[in-house]
Design an enzyme around this catalytic site. Structure first.
Site, PDB file in Angstrom:
ATOM      1  N   ALA A 136       1.643  -3.836   2.885  1.00  0.00           N
ATOM      2  CA  ALA A 136       1.679  -4.909   3.097  1.00  0.00           C
ATOM      3  C   ALA A 136       1.155  -6.299   1.709  1.00  0.00           C
ATOM      4  O   ALA A 136       0.335  -5.203   1.336  1.00  0.00           O
ATOM      5  CB  ALA A 136       1.141  -5.964   4.175  1.00  0.00           C
TER       6      ALA A 136
ATOM      7  N   SER B 287       0.523  -1.102  -0.241  1.00  0.00           N
ATOM      8  CA  SER B 287      -0.169   0.465  -0.085  1.00  0.00           C
ATOM      9  C   SER B 287       0.882   1.014  -0.012  1.00  0.00           C
ATOM     10  O   SER B 287       0.547   2.662   0.194  1.00  0.00           O
ATOM     11  CB  SER B 287      -0.714  -0.450   1.182  1.00  0.00           C
TER      12      SER B 287
ATOM     13  N   GLY C  79       5.511  14.209  11.336  1.00  0.00           N
ATOM     14  CA  GLY C  79       5.895  13.280  10.585  1.00  0.00           C
ATOM     15  C   GLY C  79       5.313  13.383   9.388  1.00  0.00           C
ATOM     16  O   GLY C  79       3.359  13.181   9.424  1.00  0.00           O
TER      17      GLY C  79
ATOM     18  N   GLY D   7       3.360 -11.123   2.224  1.00  0.00           N
ATOM     19  CA  GLY D   7       4.533 -11.708   2.112  1.00  0.00           C
ATOM     20  C   GLY D   7       5.899 -11.162   2.189  1.00  0.00           C
ATOM     21  O   GLY D   7       6.736 -11.326   2.807  1.00  0.00           O
TER      22      GLY D   7
ATOM     23  N   GLY E  64       3.870   9.035   6.361  1.00  0.00           N
ATOM     24  CA  GLY E  64       4.640   8.449   5.265  1.00  0.00           C
ATOM     25  C   GLY E  64       3.650   6.772   5.477  1.00  0.00           C
ATOM     26  O   GLY E  64       2.421   7.613   5.220  1.00  0.00           O
ATOM     27  N   HIS E  65       4.049   5.916   5.218  1.00  0.00           N
ATOM     28  CA  HIS E  65       2.950   5.682   4.575  1.00  0.00           C
ATOM     29  C   HIS E  65       3.126   3.453   5.098  1.00  0.00           C
ATOM     30  O   HIS E  65       4.489   3.568   4.875  1.00  0.00           O
ATOM     31  CB  HIS E  65       2.447   5.150   3.663  1.00  0.00           C
ATOM     32  N   ASP E  66       2.692   2.503   5.254  1.00  0.00           N
ATOM     33  CA  ASP E  66       3.074   1.028   5.533  1.00  0.00           C
ATOM     34  C   ASP E  66       2.443   0.526   4.354  1.00  0.00           C
ATOM     35  O   ASP E  66       1.745   0.587   3.550  1.00  0.00           O
ATOM     36  CB  ASP E  66       2.356   0.351   6.733  1.00  0.00           C
TER      37      ASP E  66
END
Length: 486
Positions: A331, A86, A325, A334, A327-329
Site C-alpha cells: 500500500a 511494501s 504459495g 492511494g 507473495g506480498h501486498d
C-alpha cells in the site's frame, strides 16, 4: 514471451493475436474473458485504474483497465507503472539473498557486524538482531517510522541514524511484528556491501539481469513512463486524485517504494519460480537460495490481514489446503499492489491499482484466477463469527503504543467493544484516526468495521496475543503493539 492488449478507438481493450492458450493438460486461458472480468470488477469496486499480469504456461499476459488519473483521463496501458508499496520488501530481500549467495553476507550474523552504525534503544537487542530476523519480521523493529532522510544519496544512512532512537515493538525473537524499519536497514546493508546507492543497486542487481525495464525507485526514473496517480476518497464511489503523487520520502524505498509495471512484477516472480534463472537462462541466484527464501521461518498470529500462514525470508507464505504459495501486498497511500505465486502450478499473478476498493477487487479477481489456473481455493473474507459468539473485551481494554501508532481499546456501557487507531509522531499525516467497532470472531480475535475498503475486504482483523516473554500485544495489520501500563 509476453502478450499485451491495446487501447481501441472505441474505448475498449482489444485483443491482438491468438488469446487462447491450451497446454498438454487441457488448461485454457482466455485473455479476452479475463479482460472483461477485470473491467467488470474494477468498475464494481470503484477502482480508477488497474493493471493485471498473469504468468501461466510460461507466458506473461498483460491486461489494463480504467484510467491512470481521473483528472486527466489518461488510460492505463500494460506498460503503465504504479507505486507498489511494501512489495518493495521482496525486492530488497532478493538483493540481500543475492549477497548471501555470493558469500558477502551471513544471514545469522548480527546486523552490527556489517553495519556498526545500526542501533536501537535496547543495547542488548542491538547486539543480537540478525539479518535473518529482519527478513522474517522477528527482529522486533517497528514498521511505522516514516523518517525523511532527505533527497540526497545519504538518505538511508540518515534514516538508520535516526532509527537508533526508535523503540522496538517487542524483544527480538519473542514474536512476529511486521517491521518496515528493518528493511530500510537492510537497504543500507546493500549500499555498504555494494558501494552503490540503493536505487543503483535495484538496477544493477535486479532490473538489468532480469530484463525489467519498467522497474525503478525514483520519480525522475518513473516519469519516462505512463505513471499511475494515487486516488483517495470514501468507500462506495470513485475516489479523487490525491494532493500528491507520493508522500513517502526517498529513504523508505527499501521497505515501501519500488515502481513497476504489473508485467515486470510477474517477471520478477518468475525468476523465483524458476530456481533463480532469468528469462534468458542467466543464473541470477542459486536454486538453494531461492528455496531458502520460500521456507517458513515463523508462523504468524494474524492469519487474516494478508491471508498469511507464515513468513519466509522476505516472502509472505500461504497454504491453501495444502497448495503452497508465496507473495506480498503493498500500500502506497492511494495505490495498492498484490502479488501471488503458486510454485506447483508455475503461476504468478500481479495486480496494481490506484485507489478505490482495491482490496475487494483483488479478493474477487484472485479467487477466480487462482482457482482456475492453480486449483487454489482462497479463504472466504474475514468476518465476525456466524453464528455470533460472545467474548468479553474487558481483558483487552487499554492503550497500546508503538512508534507512530496509538491503539485504544474500550468497552462501552452496552458491553460492545470499540477501537481507536491513531497515527502519531512522524506518521500523524498518514491517515485520519480510524474509529472501529469490534465484533468477536474467536476468544482473542475480533473483526473491526470502519477501516475502509483499501485496508480490508469488509472487516479488519484485530488479534490479541501474549508474546514469548509475557508481553501483551494487540495485532493490527500484522504489527504487534504492546499494551501500556500505568
Amino acid at each position: 514471451m509476453s502478450n499485451t492488449v491495446s487501447w481501441g478507438t472505441e474505448g475498449d481493450w482489444k485483443a491482438q493475436g491468438d488469446w487462447g492458450s491450451t497446454d498438454s493438460t487441457g488448461r485454457d486461458f482466455s485473455v479476452a474473458r479475463w479482460q472483461r472480468r477485470l473491467d467488470e470488477l474494477r468498475a464494481t469496486h470503484h477502482v480508477p485504474g488497474a493493471a493485471l499480469a498473469i504468468l501461466v504456461d510460461g507466458k506473461v499476459y498483460e491486461l489494463a483497465s480504467g484510467v491512470l488519473h481521473r483528472g486527466t483521463g489518461v488510460a492505463v496501458t500494460p506498460d503503465s507503472v504504479f507505486l507498489c508499496g511494501s512489495v518493495a520488501k521482496v525486492y530488497t530481500a532478493t538483493m540481500i539473498m543475492r549477497l548471501v549467495d555470493q558469500g558477502k553476507l551471513d544471514l545469522d550474523a548480527p546486523v552490527v557486524d556489517v553495519l556498526p552504525e545500526f542501533a536501537t534503544p535496547d543495547e542488548e537487542a542491538t547486539e543480537t538482531i540478525t539479518v535473518r530476523q529482519l527478513l522474517s519480521h522477528t527482529g522486533g523493529v517497528t514498521n511505522d517510522f516514516n523518517y525523511d532522510g532527505g533527497r540526497g544519496d545519504n538518505c538511508l544512512a540518515e534514516y538508520v541514524r535516526a532509527a537508533r532512537e526508535v523503540a522496538l515493538d517487542c524483544k527480538p525473537g519473542s514474536g512476529t511484528s511486521y517491521g518496515g524499519l528493518g528493511f530500510v536497514v537492510l537497504g543500507r546493508v546493500i549500499e555498504v556491501l555494494t558501494g552503490k546507492t540503493f536505487d543503483e543497486a535495484v538496477q544493477d542487481l535486479l532490473a538489468t539481469p532480469l530484463g525489467l525495464d519498467h522497474l525503478m525507485t525514483l520519480p525522475e526514473q518513473a516519469l519516462r513512463f505512463r505513471v499511475a496517480m494515487s486516488h483517495l476518497g470514501e468507500p462506495g464511489r470513485y475516489p479523487d486524485p490525491a494532493p500528491q503523487w507520493d508522500i513517502m520520502p526517498r529513504s523508505v524505498a527499501p521497505a515501501a517504494r519500488v515502481i513497476s509495471s504489473a508485467g515486470d512484477m510477474v517477471r520478477f516472480a518468475r525468476m523465483h519460480l524458476e530456481g533463480g534463472r532469468a528469462a534468458d537462462g542467466t543464473v541470477v541466484m542459486s536454486p538453494e537460495i531461492v528455496a531458502a527464501m520460500q521456507q517458513r521461518e515463523v508462523d504468524v498470529p494474524d492469519k487474516w490481514t494478508v491471508s498469511a500462514d507464515g513468513w519466509g525470508l522476505g516472502w509472505t507464505l500461504y497454504d491453501w489446503d495444502g497448495i503452497k504459495g508465496f507473495g506480498h501486498d503493498g500500500a502506497a497511500i492511494g495505490q495498492y499492489a498484490y502479488l501471488r505465486a503458486v510454485p506447483e502450478a508455475g503461476v504468478a499473478v500481479a495486480l496494481l491499482t490506484n485507489g478505490g476498493g482495491a482490496r475487494q477487487l483483488y479478493a474477487a479477481l484472485f479467487r477466480e484466477l487462482l482457482a482456475e489456473l492453480a486449483g487454489v481455493q482462497m479463504p472466504e473474507p474475514f468476518a465476525p463469527a456466524d453464528p455470533p459468539v460472545q467474548v468479553d473485551i474487558a481483558p483487552f481494554v487499554g492503550t497500546y503504543r508503538r512508534a507512530g501508532v496509538v491503539v485504544t481499546v474500550s468497552k462501552r456501557d452496552d458491553g460492545s467493544a470499540h477501537m481507536l487507531y491513531e497515527f502519531v509522531d512522524e506518521m500523524k499525516d498518514m491517515s485520519p484516526p480510524l474509529s472501529m467497532e469490534l465484533t468477536p470472531v474467536a476468544e482473542t480475535v475480533f473483526a473491526a468495521s470502519g477501516a475502509g475498503p483499501s485496508f480490508s475486504e469488509d472487516y479488519m482483523p484485530v488479534v490479541f496475543a501474549t508474546l514469548a516473554d509475557g508481553t501483551e500485544v494487540c495485532y493490527v495489520g500484522m504489527r504487534a503493539t504492546p499494551k501500556q501500563y500505568v
